[in-house]
Each structure stands twice: as C-alpha cells, then as structure tokens.
Design a protein around this motif. Sequence first.
Motif, mmCIF file in Angstrom:
data_model
loop_
_atom_site.group_PDB
_atom_site.id
_atom_site.type_symbol
_atom_site.label_atom_id
_atom_site.label_comp_id
_atom_site.label_asym_id
_atom_site.label_seq_id
_atom_site.Cartn_x
_atom_site.Cartn_y
_atom_site.Cartn_z
ATOM 1 N N LEU A 1 77.739 39.928 99.655
ATOM 2 C CA LEU A 1 78.542 38.573 99.632
ATOM 3 C C LEU A 1 79.214 38.237 98.404
ATOM 4 C CD1 LEU A 1 76.399 37.302 102.489
ATOM 5 C CD2 LEU A 1 78.476 38.300 102.682
ATOM 6 N N GLY A 2 78.453 38.786 97.366
ATOM 7 C CA GLY A 2 78.748 37.995 96.068
ATOM 8 C C GLY A 2 78.325 36.572 95.660
ATOM 9 N N LEU A 3 77.183 36.308 96.330
ATOM 10 C CA LEU A 3 76.753 34.859 95.921
ATOM 11 C C LEU A 3 76.075 34.942 94.600
ATOM 12 C CD1 LEU A 3 74.979 34.232 99.479
ATOM 13 C CD2 LEU A 3 77.146 33.669 98.465
ATOM 14 N N PRO A 4 75.705 33.755 93.865
ATOM 15 C CA PRO A 4 75.199 33.860 92.600
ATOM 16 C C PRO A 4 73.861 34.561 92.653
ATOM 17 C CG PRO A 4 75.670 31.660 93.436
ATOM 18 C CD PRO A 4 75.851 32.568 94.436
ATOM 19 N N ARG A 5 73.360 35.101 91.671
ATOM 20 C CA ARG A 5 72.231 35.977 91.440
ATOM 21 C C ARG A 5 71.068 35.138 91.390
ATOM 22 N NH1 ARG A 5 72.754 41.493 90.017
ATOM 23 N NH2 ARG A 5 70.666 41.426 89.586
ATOM 24 N N GLU A 6 69.797 35.616 91.898
ATOM 25 C CA GLU A 6 68.727 34.824 91.816
ATOM 26 C C GLU A 6 68.357 34.649 90.081
ATOM 27 O OE1 GLU A 6 64.267 35.382 93.834
ATOM 28 O OE2 GLU A 6 65.341 36.874 93.732
ATOM 29 N N PRO A 7 67.862 33.749 89.849
ATOM 30 C CA PRO A 7 67.468 33.489 88.248
ATOM 31 C C PRO A 7 66.375 34.382 88.039
ATOM 32 C CG PRO A 7 67.088 31.370 89.421
ATOM 33 C CD PRO A 7 67.740 32.345 90.582
ATOM 34 N N GLN A 8 66.652 35.269 86.974
ATOM 35 C CA GLN A 8 65.481 36.113 86.501
ATOM 36 C C GLN A 8 65.219 35.976 85.043
ATOM 37 O OE1 GLN A 8 67.360 40.121 87.731
ATOM 38 N NE2 GLN A 8 65.619 40.318 88.989
ATOM 39 N N VAL A 9 64.067 35.211 84.952
ATOM 40 C CA VAL A 9 63.826 34.551 83.783
ATOM 41 C C VAL A 9 63.262 35.683 82.807
ATOM 42 C CG1 VAL A 9 63.668 32.031 84.077
ATOM 43 C CG2 VAL A 9 61.636 33.602 84.177
ATOM 44 N N ASP A 10 62.650 36.858 83.158
ATOM 45 C CA ASP A 10 62.050 37.630 82.542
ATOM 46 C C ASP A 10 63.060 39.003 82.161
ATOM 47 O OD1 ASP A 10 62.427 38.911 84.950
ATOM 48 O OD2 ASP A 10 60.269 39.374 85.355
ATOM 49 N N ARG A 11 64.060 38.716 82.496
ATOM 50 C CA ARG A 11 65.036 39.929 82.360
ATOM 51 C C ARG A 11 65.065 40.583 80.781
ATOM 52 N NH1 ARG A 11 67.640 42.205 86.504
ATOM 53 N NH2 ARG A 11 69.142 43.908 85.660
ATOM 54 N N GLU A 12 65.178 39.555 79.773
ATOM 55 C CA GLU A 12 65.368 40.280 78.362
ATOM 56 C C GLU A 12 64.022 40.294 77.640
ATOM 57 O OE1 GLU A 12 68.054 41.446 77.456
ATOM 58 O OE2 GLU A 12 69.206 41.285 79.384
ATOM 59 N N ILE A 13 62.844 39.982 78.244
ATOM 60 C CA ILE A 13 61.702 40.062 77.630
ATOM 61 C C ILE A 13 60.859 41.168 77.556
ATOM 62 C CG2 ILE A 13 59.411 38.831 77.568
ATOM 63 C CD1 ILE A 13 60.568 36.363 78.811
ATOM 64 N N PRO A 14 60.417 41.806 76.375
ATOM 65 C CA PRO A 14 59.786 42.957 76.304
ATOM 66 C C PRO A 14 58.595 43.110 77.258
ATOM 67 C CG PRO A 14 60.045 42.286 74.243
ATOM 68 C CD PRO A 14 60.486 41.143 75.055
ATOM 69 N N PHE A 15 58.497 44.328 78.191
ATOM 70 C CA PHE A 15 57.644 44.317 79.211
ATOM 71 C C PHE A 15 55.999 43.906 78.953
ATOM 72 C CE2 PHE A 15 54.373 46.526 81.515
ATOM 73 C CZ PHE A 15 54.777 46.116 82.947
ATOM 74 N N ARG A 16 55.666 44.492 77.768
ATOM 75 C CA ARG A 16 54.365 44.202 76.894
ATOM 76 C C ARG A 16 54.088 42.483 77.020
ATOM 77 N NH1 ARG A 16 51.678 47.486 74.050
ATOM 78 N NH2 ARG A 16 53.320 48.977 73.386
ATOM 79 N N ASP A 17 55.087 41.865 76.990
ATOM 80 C CA ASP A 17 54.861 40.207 76.984
ATOM 81 C C ASP A 17 54.881 39.699 78.227
ATOM 82 O OD1 ASP A 17 54.623 40.539 74.358
ATOM 83 O OD2 ASP A 17 56.767 40.068 73.934
ATOM 84 N N LEU A 18 55.059 40.273 79.453
ATOM 85 C CA LEU A 18 55.185 39.734 80.670
ATOM 86 C C LEU A 18 53.747 39.764 81.343
ATOM 87 C CD1 LEU A 18 58.126 41.449 82.270
ATOM 88 C CD2 LEU A 18 58.249 39.302 81.229
ATOM 89 N N LYS A 19 53.565 38.757 82.074
ATOM 90 C CA LYS A 19 52.334 38.282 82.893
ATOM 91 C C LYS A 19 52.497 38.824 84.026
ATOM 92 C CE LYS A 19 49.992 35.566 79.745
ATOM 93 N NZ LYS A 19 49.987 36.490 78.706
ATOM 94 N N VAL A 20 52.540 40.084 84.054
ATOM 95 C CA VAL A 20 52.480 40.774 85.777
ATOM 96 C C VAL A 20 51.380 41.838 85.581
ATOM 97 C CG1 VAL A 20 55.143 40.606 85.799
ATOM 98 C CG2 VAL A 20 54.055 42.428 84.592
ATOM 99 N N GLY A 21 51.092 42.009 87.024
ATOM 100 C CA GLY A 21 50.043 42.905 87.219
ATOM 101 C C GLY A 21 48.769 42.524 86.563
ATOM 102 N N THR A 22 47.839 43.545 86.065
ATOM 103 C CA THR A 22 46.750 43.301 85.158
ATOM 104 C C THR A 22 47.045 42.594 83.930
ATOM 105 O OG1 THR A 22 46.848 45.574 84.282
ATOM 106 C CG2 THR A 22 45.499 45.097 86.210
ATOM 107 N N GLN A 23 48.269 42.527 83.349
ATOM 108 C CA GLN A 23 48.512 41.824 82.181
ATOM 109 C C GLN A 23 48.273 40.503 82.321
ATOM 110 O OE1 GLN A 23 51.571 44.917 80.168
ATOM 111 N NE2 GLN A 23 52.564 43.071 81.013
#
Length: 401
Positions: A374-396
């Motif tokens: 439908l071309g609606l605005p994208r959900e905000p993704q604040v982690d898109r440009e951050i190196p994976f190593r620095d994300l607080k995901v999973g066991t990190q």
Amino acid sequence: MDELAEFQERARAWLSERSASFETVSGVAKAREFMAELHDAGFSGITWPKEYGGQGLGVAEERAFHKAAEGHSLPLAPFGIGLGMCGPTLVSIGTEEQKRRYVRPLLRGEEIWCQMFSEPGAGSDVASLQTKAVLDGDAWVVNGQKVWTTGAQFCDYGLLVARTDPDVPKHRGITMFVIDMHDPGVTVRPLRDMTGLSHFNEIFFDDVRVPLDQVVGEVNGGWQAAVTTLLHERVSIGTGRAGTQRAASFEALAERARAEGLTGDPSVREGLLDLYLQERAFDLFNARLSQEAKAGLHPGARGSISKLLLARLTLDSAAAAADLLGPLAYDPLEESSGGLDAEATARALTWAPGMALGGGTNEIMRNIIGERVLGLPREPQVDREIPFRDLKVGTQKETGR
Ligand SMILES: Cc1cc2nc3c(=O)[nH]c(=O)nc-3n(C[C@H](O)[C@H](O)[C@H](O)COP(=O)(O)OP(=O)(O)OC[C@H]3O[C@@H](n4cnc5c(N)ncnc54)[C@H](O)[C@@H]3O)c2cc1C
C-alpha cells in the motif's frame, strides 16, 4: 484433445491408479518413494528448469496437475519446505554447481530440506540472529542455535542464515549457507507442539565446518537471500501448496448448521457469511495471482496477502466448526457429525494458531502489506545503521556483547 488437456488427463489417470495407496503411504521413507515415482511420471517440479531436473513446463500445466490432484491427499508434507522455499531459493540465487547438485534429488524426494532462520531471540526480527559463522581457512565454522525448524528431524540439508560480520548493521552482516544436517556438529531435538506431534525442532550447531562453496548468494548478502526465501514461503503457504489443515469448508459448516436447524440464528448466519466472504476473497485473490504468474509476474510482497487471508480463514473456520460441534469437537472418539469431521476439527483447532505465526505472524504480514503493497510510511527502525555488535538483542541484552 489439446496438449494441456492431455497432460491433465494423464495426471488424473496416474493419480487414480494409485489413489488407494495414498491412504497407506505413511512414514517419510514411503513418502520419499512416492516422490521418486511422481518425478519419474513427470509431475514433480512441473515449472522448474529442465536442466536441473524439473519438467520445464508452464504454470498452466502446474494448475492442471493441481486440478487433477483435487480430492487426493498426496503424501507431500515432508517436502513442503524444500519444494516451496529452499529449492526455489537455490534456483533463483544458487551457483550453477549448487543447482546441479541439489535440485534434482530435492525434486525426487531423495533429499529433504529445512529452513533454519528463527532463533530464540530472533523471530519476527530475524535480522537480529546470533548464530555465527567464522571463516577458518577452507571453511566457515558455525556455532549457535535455531528453533521452530519444521521437519528438521527428517532432513538431509537445510538453508541456514548466520552472522558473518557483527561490525556492520544487522541486515548487512548475514550470510546464507547450505548445511549438511548429518554433520556430527548438528544436533536436532524435536519439540512437541499442542497438536501432540513434533512438527518442529530446536537445532544446535557446535563447530560445524561448512565448505566455502556452500555459501548461497553473496557473503554478507544473506539478508537479500533470506528475503528471496521468505517471499517464496509466503506464496507457498498462502496458496495452500505448503499444506494446510482447514477444519471444514464453508459448505460443510453450512450443512452442519442446517442439520442443527441453526440457519435462522442471526449470530450463526453472521459467522457463516463472514467465512463465505473470506473463502471467496481467498480464492479470487489466488486465482488472480495464478493468472499473473501465467503472464510471468511474481507476486512479490503481495504473497503476504494470501498468507494472511489463509491464516485468518484457518483460525476462523476451526472456531466456527468447534462452535457448531460443541463438546463433540473435543471428543477423539467422535468421527463425523452432520457434514463435519470431529477429528479433523480437533486437529485444526490445535494447528490453526500456528498458521498465524509460521512463515511470519499476522502482524508482520500486515506491516509488509502496509509498507510494501500500500506504500504507507515505514515503521521506524532506529537500529538500522548501528553495528550489530552494539545492539541490545538476544543474549547481547544481558552481556552487553
Ligand atoms: C508451525 C510453525 C512452523 C515454523 N517453521 C519454521 C521453520 O521451518 N523455520 C524457521 O526458521 N522458523 C519457523 N517458525 C518460526 C516462525 O517464523 C516464528 O515463530 C515467527 O517468525 C515469529 O517469531 P517469534 O515466535 O520469535 O515471535 P516474536 O517475533 O517474538 O513475536 C511475538 C509477538 O510480537 C508481534 N510482533 C513482533 N514484531 C512486531 C512488529 N514489528 N509489529 C507488530 N507486531 C510485532 C508478533 O506478531 C507476535 O505476536 C515456525 C513457527 C510455527 C508456529
């Protein structure tokens, strides 16, 4: 008779000759034999390229085969992921050697495939996966865990996505690999789900050495490869090719309501009407996708519409059948009643919630439809440009790594 009608007639004759045996084809070994026969008869991989073991025919022939197969319950369940997802991914983006090595045995049921994407900390957000592959001389060494892997206990090969570069943003450091499921470093543990069966598994990888030529697509290009698989998955599930366990058709539900004298009850009428509309929308939408496929168009993100429609229909028809059957729906000794099969209803009731999760949840399908159809605005993704190593995901989350 034109060529297409002849093809359909040949399929119909082949299937009816064997119809008695479908009921007794049980177990994966028997299903493998069936697939080999199906391939020899020219009905497996109908639209797949001839040079890799397919039949090289068109969508019209595939539809003709599905028409001929209506009413037969073919023992294809163990091959759903290979035929619907892994095989099409290999054909789209695999190397020439990979296509020549893997596609024919897949189409003949000689090798069964699974798809290893989800992890305990990465489901809807699969790009947060933590299973890692580290380059070591002539191989990648894989360590980590996957979960909810359909059919892995029977599989010979699987497509895995693993983290190969944690220093770049999460979508850019993933690679797809072909994994030999018989490698001693791969441990598969079946998980019991609420149907009482083990449809899926958890899998552990301990120093699994994967040769360099088992990379599918580009190194660190695994996100694009995964999207290719997921697009095929949604079309495969949504069109019902991956197999579904619907409780009952609209007709069977209406027959039961008539038998119970309930067709005058406004709430029953409303529920039945809603199901009728859902069933029509689903059939018409898929007919449209088939017509487009005939013209060479891939549905792309619109495959998510089929998947969402089918998940809703599966849940709502199971609930409607259970309402009409009442306590009989939970009685394993009850076989059928006024057009409804009680055992099938009980099975569908426990299976249906999984349809709203596997292959992407209903909420994720709605996001995809909103953003990419439908071309609606994208959900905000604040982690898109951050190196994976620095994300607080999973066991990190816990360790800060
Ligand atoms: C029957 C079945 C078979 C499966 N087979 C496989 C398989 O073969 N291979 C494989 O890799 N995986 C498989 N899966 C796993 C499946 O892909 C995941 O369960 C699914 O992607 C959801 O991930 P999750 O379970 O981690 O839930 P989560 O991602 O943690 O989601 C939890 C809830 O939050 C919602 N949510 C999450 N993110 C958003 C968002 N951005 N916006 C709105 N809502 C959101 C979800 O919709 C859900 O309701 C299977 C699952 C099932 C049920």
